[in-house]
Design an enzyme around this catalytic site. Structure first.
Site, PDB file in Angstrom:
ATOM      1  N   CYS A 133      12.304  91.152  14.456  1.00 15.02           N
ATOM      2  CA  CYS A 133      13.006  92.357  14.898  1.00 15.02           C
ATOM      3  C   CYS A 133      12.877  93.489  13.882  1.00 15.02           C
ATOM      4  CB  CYS A 133      14.474  92.023  15.138  1.00 15.02           C
ATOM      5  SG  CYS A 133      15.448  93.456  15.620  1.00 15.02           S
ATOM      6  N   CYS A 136      15.997  95.569  13.362  1.00 12.55           N
ATOM      7  CA  CYS A 136      17.060  94.907  12.593  1.00 12.55           C
ATOM      8  C   CYS A 136      16.717  94.878  11.110  1.00 12.55           C
ATOM      9  CB  CYS A 136      17.245  93.461  13.039  1.00 12.55           C
ATOM     10  SG  CYS A 136      17.275  93.215  14.806  1.00 12.55           S
ATOM     11  N   ASP A 137      15.466  94.596  10.777  1.00  9.80           N
ATOM     12  CA  ASP A 137      15.125  94.250   9.399  1.00  9.80           C
ATOM     13  C   ASP A 137      14.194  95.238   8.699  1.00  9.80           C
ATOM     14  OD1 ASP A 137      16.606  91.935   9.740  1.00  9.80           O
ATOM     15  OD2 ASP A 137      14.897  90.822  10.534  1.00  9.80           O
TER      16      ASP A 137
END
Ligand code: NAP
Length: 322
Positions: A133, A136-137
């Site tokens: 992701c 997300c990261d």
């Protein structure tokens, strides 16, 4: 007892809920405890959902879907489904809380789960440099050299997004043929921070505590090479989430839920499927939404075909999980 339970909170599940709620079916939608909103929650700009000419962020779009479903009387439950018993006239859906809810009909719209590469280091370094992701990261890779694996739209999108943070993004793909749409490929090709590494597969992900690199094998001449990296984003597609219905619902050769023609009807009466879980081909937010519509209309027709007293009993006893 409910009339209708919808399992899944992506575009298919929420669209089914909007239609079912407007048909007075008071649907209960189980949205999952951690991933409510489905795959679009991990997406940045959604540029191809009609009605948003300037594009919209994935999570913002899903918040609108949810608000629209709730406006007409959908109850959204943030829990995971751990078990389904779908045969018989009364369907049983068990939640992570341990509670079992019964309904006359179920729409199964659980979408798909990210595919893994299945190589050494992948599980061990997940969350330590290996990610599925970018939204997300990506932030953790400021000024780092990283790579994305895959040749589809997801890989192009992730690579482009990651150049906001990383100093360089390799795009590793196993052939020269990219599955991604022309516009997404072109955007990646024109991004000066992206370098394509084609005809290569990742054989191993290296690193003790954190990712330090990947071992690559050339798919044409078999030669081995090593690429130093701080992070690896895996975007090699996804598989339908069907583990809960194995042995209950018929599946296709591709592993998706088998439905009757263009309908959403599965092999079990009162059980309908919608979205990526039945679609090995198109898998777009807008096609999933259309599929959710089909499922809601099919469920409505099914409920209308049941004896009136059975439906009336369900309506009277409609309860919301604690
Ligand atoms: P996809 O289109 O199925 O592409 C998967 C890619 O991963 C392919 O290039 C495939 O290579 C490669 N791959 C599969 N298994 C692999 C493995 N074990 N090792 C190495 N490579 C592997 O998946 P996606 O990119 O996630 O897209 C899914 C759907 O969502 C598509 O319909 C796409 O159009 C849509 N989507 C749209 C957008 C957008 O429009 N903005 C954004 C994201 C996704 P091969 O080609 O060699 O099989």
């Amino acid at each position: 007892m409910r009339q209708l339970i919808i399992i899944g909170s992506g575009p298919a599940g929420y669209t089914a809920a909007i239609y079912a709620a407007r048909a007075n079916l008071s649907p209960l939608l189980i949205a999952s405890s951690v991933e409510a909103g489905g795959e679009l929650m991990n997406t940045t700009d959604v540029e191809n959902y009609p009605g948003f000419p300037e594009g919209i962020q994935g999570p913002a779009l899903m918040a609108l879907f949810q608000a629209q479903a709730e406006r007409f009387g959908t109850t959204v439950v943030l829990d995971d489904v751990t078990k389904v018993e779908l045969d018989g006239d009364v369907k049983k859906v068990t939640l992570g809380s341990g509670e079992t809810i019964e309904s006359l009909a179920v729409i199964y719209a659980t979408g798909s789960a990210y595919r893994k590469l299945g190589v050494e280091g992948e599980d061990r370094l997940s969350g330590h440099g290996v990610s599925w992701c970018a939204t997300c990261d990506g932030f953790f890779f400021r000024e780092k050299v990283i790579a994305v694996v895959g040749g589809g739209d997801s890989a192009m999108e992730e690579a482009n997004f990651l150049t906001k943070f990383a100093s360089k993004v390799y795009l590793i793909h196993r052939s020269e043929n990219l599955r991604a749409s022309e516009i997404m490929q072109e955007r990646a090709r024109q991004n000066p921070k992206i370098e394509f590494v084609l005809n290569k597969v990742v054989e191993r992900i290296d690193g003790d505590e954190l990712v330090t690199g990947v071992q690559l094998r050339d798919t044409v001449d078999g030669s081995e090479s090593h690429l130093e990296l701080s992070g690896l984003f895996i975007a090699v597609g996804s598989d339908p989430r069907v583990h809960l219905v194995h042995g209950q619902l018929d599946l296709t050769e591709e592993g998706t839920i088998k439905v009757d023609g263009r309908s959403s009807r599965t092999n079990l009466p009162g059980v309908f499927a919608a979205g990526d879980v039945l679609d090995p081909t198109y898998r777009q937010a807008v096609t999933a939404a259309g599929s959710g519509t089909v499922a809601a209309l099919d469920a409505e027709h099914y409920l209308a075909s049941l004896p009136r007293d059975i439906v009336a009993n369900a309506v009277e006893s409609e309860t919301v999980p604690a």
